[in-house]
Design a protein around this motif. Structure first.
Motif, mmCIF file in Angstrom:
data_model
loop_
_atom_site.group_PDB
_atom_site.id
_atom_site.type_symbol
_atom_site.label_atom_id
_atom_site.label_comp_id
_atom_site.label_asym_id
_atom_site.label_seq_id
_atom_site.Cartn_x
_atom_site.Cartn_y
_atom_site.Cartn_z
ATOM 1 N N PRO A 148 0.804 -1.226 0.000
ATOM 2 C CA PRO A 148 0.000 0.000 0.000
ATOM 3 C C PRO A 148 0.837 1.276 0.000
ATOM 4 O O PRO A 148 0.358 2.332 -0.406
ATOM 5 C CB PRO A 148 -0.819 -0.128 1.285
ATOM 6 N N SER A 149 2.079 1.186 0.430
ATOM 7 C CA SER A 149 2.927 2.374 0.511
ATOM 8 C C SER A 149 4.058 2.382 -0.510
ATOM 9 O O SER A 149 4.855 3.318 -0.531
ATOM 10 C CB SER A 149 3.531 2.491 1.921
ATOM 11 N N LEU A 150 4.148 1.365 -1.363
ATOM 12 C CA LEU A 150 5.259 1.286 -2.311
ATOM 13 C C LEU A 150 4.800 0.765 -3.662
ATOM 14 O O LEU A 150 4.239 -0.328 -3.765
ATOM 15 C CB LEU A 150 6.367 0.374 -1.773
ATOM 16 N N SER A 151 5.060 1.570 -4.711
ATOM 17 C CA SER A 151 4.870 1.144 -6.095
ATOM 18 C C SER A 151 6.177 1.352 -6.843
ATOM 19 O O SER A 151 6.968 2.249 -6.503
ATOM 20 C CB SER A 151 3.756 1.943 -6.774
ATOM 21 N N ILE A 152 6.409 0.535 -7.849
ATOM 22 C CA ILE A 152 7.634 0.615 -8.649
ATOM 23 C C ILE A 152 7.250 0.792 -10.114
ATOM 24 O O ILE A 152 6.497 -0.022 -10.672
ATOM 25 C CB ILE A 152 8.495 -0.649 -8.484
ATOM 26 N N ASP A 153 7.748 1.852 -10.727
ATOM 27 C CA ASP A 153 7.546 2.050 -12.162
ATOM 28 C C ASP A 153 8.484 1.115 -12.904
ATOM 29 O O ASP A 153 9.712 1.212 -12.781
ATOM 30 C CB ASP A 153 7.828 3.501 -12.548
ATOM 31 N N THR A 154 7.890 0.215 -13.674
ATOM 32 C CA THR A 154 8.666 -0.820 -14.358
ATOM 33 C C THR A 154 8.534 -0.650 -15.868
ATOM 34 O O THR A 154 7.427 -0.466 -16.391
ATOM 35 C CB THR A 154 8.157 -2.215 -13.950
ATOM 36 N N TYR A 155 9.666 -0.700 -16.546
ATOM 37 C CA TYR A 155 9.701 -0.531 -18.000
ATOM 38 C C TYR A 155 10.326 -1.769 -18.636
ATOM 39 O O TYR A 155 11.296 -2.325 -18.118
ATOM 40 C CB TYR A 155 10.527 0.693 -18.380
ATOM 41 N N VAL A 156 9.769 -2.171 -19.785
ATOM 42 C CA VAL A 156 10.331 -3.266 -20.577
ATOM 43 C C VAL A 156 10.695 -2.690 -21.945
ATOM 44 O O VAL A 156 9.870 -2.031 -22.591
ATOM 45 C CB VAL A 156 9.338 -4.425 -20.742
ATOM 46 N N THR A 179 6.723 11.481 -10.288
ATOM 47 C CA THR A 179 6.222 10.613 -9.210
ATOM 48 C C THR A 179 7.230 10.333 -8.111
ATOM 49 O O THR A 179 6.845 9.979 -6.999
ATOM 50 C CB THR A 179 5.762 9.266 -9.779
ATOM 51 N N HIS A 180 8.533 10.404 -8.434
ATOM 52 C CA HIS A 180 9.606 10.092 -7.481
ATOM 53 C C HIS A 180 9.520 8.648 -6.973
ATOM 54 O O HIS A 180 10.031 8.327 -5.902
ATOM 55 C CB HIS A 180 9.582 11.057 -6.289
ATOM 56 N N ARG A 181 8.864 7.780 -7.750
ATOM 57 C CA ARG A 181 8.809 6.367 -7.366
ATOM 58 C C ARG A 181 10.075 5.653 -7.827
ATOM 59 O O ARG A 181 10.730 6.078 -8.778
ATOM 60 C CB ARG A 181 7.580 5.696 -7.989
ATOM 61 N N PRO A 182 10.419 4.537 -7.167
ATOM 62 C CA PRO A 182 11.534 3.716 -7.659
ATOM 63 C C PRO A 182 11.261 3.226 -9.072
ATOM 64 O O PRO A 182 10.095 3.055 -9.471
ATOM 65 C CB PRO A 182 11.587 2.550 -6.665
ATOM 66 N N ILE A 183 12.337 2.983 -9.815
ATOM 67 C CA ILE A 183 12.212 2.562 -11.209
ATOM 68 C C ILE A 183 13.055 1.318 -11.441
ATOM 69 O O ILE A 183 14.176 1.201 -10.939
ATOM 70 C CB ILE A 183 12.663 3.688 -12.168
ATOM 71 N N VAL A 184 12.506 0.382 -12.227
ATOM 72 C CA VAL A 184 13.245 -0.771 -12.733
ATOM 73 C C VAL A 184 13.042 -0.806 -14.247
ATOM 74 O O VAL A 184 11.905 -0.744 -14.727
ATOM 75 C CB VAL A 184 12.754 -2.094 -12.104
ATOM 76 N N VAL A 185 14.135 -0.864 -14.989
ATOM 77 C CA VAL A 185 14.090 -0.964 -16.449
ATOM 78 C C VAL A 185 14.754 -2.271 -16.843
ATOM 79 O O VAL A 185 15.887 -2.544 -16.428
ATOM 80 C CB VAL A 185 14.822 0.210 -17.123
ATOM 81 N N LEU A 213 18.160 -2.529 -14.998
ATOM 82 C CA LEU A 213 18.647 -1.298 -14.396
ATOM 83 C C LEU A 213 17.709 -0.884 -13.268
ATOM 84 O O LEU A 213 16.494 -1.088 -13.354
ATOM 85 C CB LEU A 213 18.710 -0.176 -15.437
ATOM 86 N N VAL A 214 18.257 -0.298 -12.234
ATOM 87 C CA VAL A 214 17.443 0.137 -11.095
ATOM 88 C C VAL A 214 17.789 1.581 -10.761
ATOM 89 O O VAL A 214 18.888 2.067 -11.040
ATOM 90 C CB VAL A 214 17.656 -0.759 -9.853
ATOM 91 N N SER A 215 16.851 2.264 -10.131
ATOM 92 C CA SER A 215 17.076 3.647 -9.725
ATOM 93 C C SER A 215 17.787 3.690 -8.378
ATOM 94 O O SER A 215 18.100 2.659 -7.765
ATOM 95 C CB SER A 215 15.746 4.387 -9.666
ATOM 96 N N ALA A 216 18.018 4.911 -7.907
ATOM 97 C CA ALA A 216 18.772 5.113 -6.661
ATOM 98 C C ALA A 216 18.124 4.433 -5.468
ATOM 99 O O ALA A 216 18.801 4.131 -4.479
ATOM 100 C CB ALA A 216 18.924 6.613 -6.393
ATOM 101 N N ALA A 217 16.831 4.156 -5.538
ATOM 102 C CA ALA A 217 16.118 3.538 -4.414
ATOM 103 C C ALA A 217 16.682 2.169 -4.052
ATOM 104 O O ALA A 217 16.520 1.713 -2.913
ATOM 105 C CB ALA A 217 14.629 3.415 -4.737
ATOM 106 N N PHE A 218 17.355 1.512 -5.015
ATOM 107 C CA PHE A 218 17.880 0.172 -4.764
ATOM 108 C C PHE A 218 19.404 0.118 -4.831
ATOM 109 O O PHE A 218 19.979 -0.958 -4.994
ATOM 110 C CB PHE A 218 17.265 -0.820 -5.750
ATOM 111 N N ASN A 219 20.034 1.260 -4.720
ATOM 112 C CA ASN A 219 21.494 1.325 -4.653
ATOM 113 C C ASN A 219 21.895 1.629 -3.215
ATOM 114 O O ASN A 219 21.737 2.762 -2.746
ATOM 115 C CB ASN A 219 22.025 2.417 -5.587
#
Length: 332
Positions: free
Chosen positions: A144-152, A203-209, A276-282
């Protein structure tokens, strides 16, 4: 208790329905060949046991549904994707996404290059205004408090782009054809970078590409997607735009067992499929909410070269979340 997410990218190699011609120089699958292929793909998905999987070289979303029906772990998974445009000048495969986690409304593909990008190719009268293959975007709801923008993504290959434009009269027509492909791949990368920067600021959400980048991590096109310009350290807004290759920031890397590769071309072992991941997972950055635990490459099938198998290895990334509890979230 630390929670774990698993992301994977998988170029399945020409998933098309039986009897349907997908390339001029490739015969369509027979019913038996099709059944063998979709069962093989289903086995790989179950072997991955990933929460979110990006797929490339998809000619039919119906075929993906057939694959999911033959899995143990993904029969009820969410599925996003569109078929290639049959009216296109040249039929090219699309991408898709499978998720056992919920997906927010609005997921879909992006075909047009953003910001009215229009790149001219040598010897081609009309500028490029579309991605070579559409980019897929989905907001994955982790909690409920975390979404991840995911790109393929699936960027333009290195295959020379020959045209009937008189280039064969040149001393090296292959060079011009290769340059076109290089520009197209760079255009795809720039368009994707624009999309990612916009999403980060909005959005400032975490990102995974994840996807087939058709080049190594150090290539200019891949670095364009990551945004690896040397920004001033004090300009934190732009530093936060960066993405990181998961392999290079994983916390459990073993250099003595570095056998990662996802493609073999003319005897060269290369890694051209990336997550690839955004700063949220580094974990090296203060805003991290988790870390890449490890990256695994499933590539044994490339050695045996069975007809139903892919010519790409599969990349699996395990991400540990520091404080987010996803145990009560309803899965697919």
């Amino acid at each position: 208790m630390q929670q774990e997410l698993r992301f994977a990218t998988f170029n399945v190699c020409n998933l098309a329905l039986p009897g349907v011609k997908y390339y001029d120089d490739q015969p369509p699958y027979s019913p038996d060949e099709y059944e063998t292929k979709i069962r093989w793909i289903a086995q790989q998905l179950d072997r991955l046991d990933a929460d979110v999987i990006g797929l490339q070289e998809i000619f039919s979303q119906v075929a993906i549904k057939d694959v999911l029906a033959r899995t143990r772990l993904y029969r009820d998974a969410h599925h996003v994707g569109v078929d290639p445009d049959p009216a296109a000048e040249k039929l090219t495969p699309s991408v898709a996404l499978i998720s056992r986690l919920p997906i927010a409304e609005g997921a879909g593909v992006i075909g047009k290059l953003p910001h009215q990008l229009a790149i001219t190719l040598p010897g081609v009268p009309h500028p490029v205004t579309d991605f070579t293959r559409p980019i897929l975007h989905a907001e994955i709801i982790v909690s409920p408090s975390l979404s991840i923008d995911t790109y393929v993504c699936h960027l333009k290959s290195k295959l020379p782009d020959y045209r009937n434009d008189g280039s064969r009269s040149l001393p090296d027509p292959a060079g011009l054809a290769m340059l076109r492909s290089l520009i197209r791949r760079g255009t795809d990368a720039l368009g994707l970078r624009y999309l990612l920067a916009e999403q980060t600021h909005a959005t400032h959400r975490p990102i995974v590409v994840m996807g087939d980048f058709n080049d190594v991590a150090d290539a200019i096109s891949t670095q364009m997607v990551m945004g690896l310009e040397k920004y001033p350290q004090e300009d934190q807004e732009f530093v936060n735009d960066r993405l990181f290759e998961s392999y290079r920031i994983q916390s459990r890397r073993d250099p003595l067992r570095d056998v990662g590769y996802t493609h073999i071309h003319e005897g060269n072992f290369e890694t051209i499929d990336h997550i690839l991941v955004s700063a949220a997972f580094n974990p090296a950055l203060p805003e991290a909410i988790g870390e890449v635990l490890d990256v695994r490459y499933l590539n044994d099938h490339m050695i045996f070269q069975e007809p139903q198998a892919s010519d790409h290895g599969i990349v699996l990334v395990r991400i540990g979340l520091y404080d987010t509890d996803i145990s009560d979230l309803p899965l697919a």
